[in-house]
Motif scaffolding. Structure first.
Motif, PDB file in Angstrom:
ATOM      1  N   UNK A 123      15.388  41.883  50.135  1.00  0.00           N
ATOM      2  CA  UNK A 123      16.611  42.152  49.732  1.00  0.00           C
ATOM      3  C   UNK A 123      16.885  41.714  48.390  1.00  0.00           C
ATOM      4  N   UNK A 124      16.112  40.508  47.868  1.00  0.00           N
ATOM      5  CA  UNK A 124      15.950  40.176  46.256  1.00  0.00           C
ATOM      6  C   UNK A 124      15.430  41.569  45.420  1.00  0.00           C
ATOM      7  N   UNK A 125      14.464  41.970  45.873  1.00  0.00           N
ATOM      8  CA  UNK A 125      14.001  43.277  45.232  1.00  0.00           C
ATOM      9  C   UNK A 125      14.814  44.611  45.291  1.00  0.00           C
ATOM     10  N   UNK A 126      15.559  44.486  46.078  1.00  0.00           N
ATOM     11  CA  UNK A 126      16.694  45.722  46.200  1.00  0.00           C
ATOM     12  C   UNK A 126      17.695  45.587  45.101  1.00  0.00           C
ATOM     13  N   UNK A 127      17.795  44.439  44.302  1.00  0.00           N
ATOM     14  CA  UNK A 127      18.640  44.261  43.382  1.00  0.00           C
ATOM     15  C   UNK A 127      18.064  44.953  41.957  1.00  0.00           C
ATOM     16  N   UNK A 128      16.813  45.112  42.186  1.00  0.00           N
ATOM     17  CA  UNK A 128      16.085  45.750  40.902  1.00  0.00           C
ATOM     18  C   UNK A 128      15.708  47.106  40.904  1.00  0.00           C
TER      19      UNK A 128
END
Length: 323
Positions: A33-38
């Protein structure tokens, strides 16, 4: 837009990279989900460094890849909130025309203002979330069910709220009502942050043709946004889907005005010896007290009402949208 084999390859590679960063929609893990931000970043880098055509191919490639990796609904959501806004923002950022067409000097290019890009990006993100809400059937009935479920969870997790079910339900209703504004606002901020990072990366690599934007002075909202924001805020009180749609628009535009407020702080403190302290204090206050964001929103609204944003981005490159 001139498209070469290299641009096509870069676009496809960027699209697949964006799709992999969007894997959080499927796995739901914290890291994913953190990678989704990028996930918008590869699309921006492809468009800014290799041309708008490469950015559009990246967006299309991402849509195809996510549709293979995820369920149709999850793929559509990713396309609406990531590929579409990133492709649109890349297109506007790459627009340029000769200054003599608008009465300026010859051999000078005028680039699309950052303020207008921010307004259109906010509206596109709002429209994407409205479309998602229509797809999932978000309305008074679903909002009521969510509020009831959230109220029960709040009561179960807090003994004080469990003793007063009415307070828990009121808090849940407030959260559900604010959610349609909060989601677009957060995502507009994420998209703009990725655009800024992509501009820095492509500039550092020497691939960026757009001249450097003075973000503290250029990151504003045009005055036309004030009218749209006022109408959206008034329509928020309407019942049903119209009210939720207006809330999404107000939230997305509110994020733009809030970022403009932060930009004002950066511009006004430029060159001051106490600038680091002021910036650290401001951002720390936002983390500790969420209502401070409202002060920056007011600053952005007030500055927009007084000053029309002026873009100084211009250079001597040939007129093109393939930067």
């Amino acid at each position: 837009m001139k498209l070469t084999a290299k641009d096509f390859g870069v676009g496809v590679l960027a699209g697949f990279s964006a799709a992999l960063l969007s894997i959080g929609v499927i796995t739901q893990s914290t890291l994913a989900m953190a990678l989704l931000l990028f996930s918008p970043l590869p699309i921006f880098v492809a468009a800014l460094g290799w041309g708008t055509a490469a950015g559009l191919i990246a967006a299309l490639s991402m849509a195809v890849a996510v549709s293979v990796l995820a369920a149709p609904m999850a793929a559509l959501i990713v396309v609406l909130i990531t590929a579409l806004p990133a492709a649109a923002a890349s297109y506007f950022t790459g627009l340029a025309r000769p200054a003599d067409e608008i009465g300026g000097p010859k051999d000078v290019m005028v680039w699309y203002p950052l303020a207008d890009t921010l307004l259109r990006l906010a509206l596109i993100v709002a429209a994407s979330f409205i479309a998602i809400g229509m797809l999932v059937g978000f309305g008074d009935e679903l909002a009521g069910e969510l509020a009831k479920s959230l109220g029960q969870q709040l009561a179960a997790s807090n003994p004080e709220l469990a003793a007063n079910a009415d307070v828990a339900q009121s808090m849940a209703l407030f959260v559900v009502r604010v959610l349609p504004a909060l989601q677009p606002a957060i995502w507009v901020t994420i998209i703009v942050a990725n655009l800024y990072l992509a501009l820095r990366l492509t500039a550092a690599s020497g691939k960026l043709r757009r001249p450097h934007d003075d973000w503290p002075r250029a990151l504003r909202m045009p005055r036309s946004a004030l009218i749209i924001f006022a109408i959206a805020c008034a329509a928020c009180f309407l019942p049903g889907g119209i009210g939720y749609a207006a809330t999404a628009i107000a939230g997305a535009l509110g994020a733009g005005f809030t970022m403009a407020g932060f930009a004002i702080l950066h511009a006004r403190t430029r060159g001051a010896p106490w600038r680091p302290v002021a910036l650290w204090f401001a951002y720390l206050a936002v983390l500790l007290f969420a209502f401070v964001l409202f002060l920056f929103l007011l600053a952005g609204l007030f500055d927009t009402s007084r000053n029309a944003p002026v873009s100084k981005a211009a250079n001597t490159t040939p007129p093109s949208n393939d930067n």
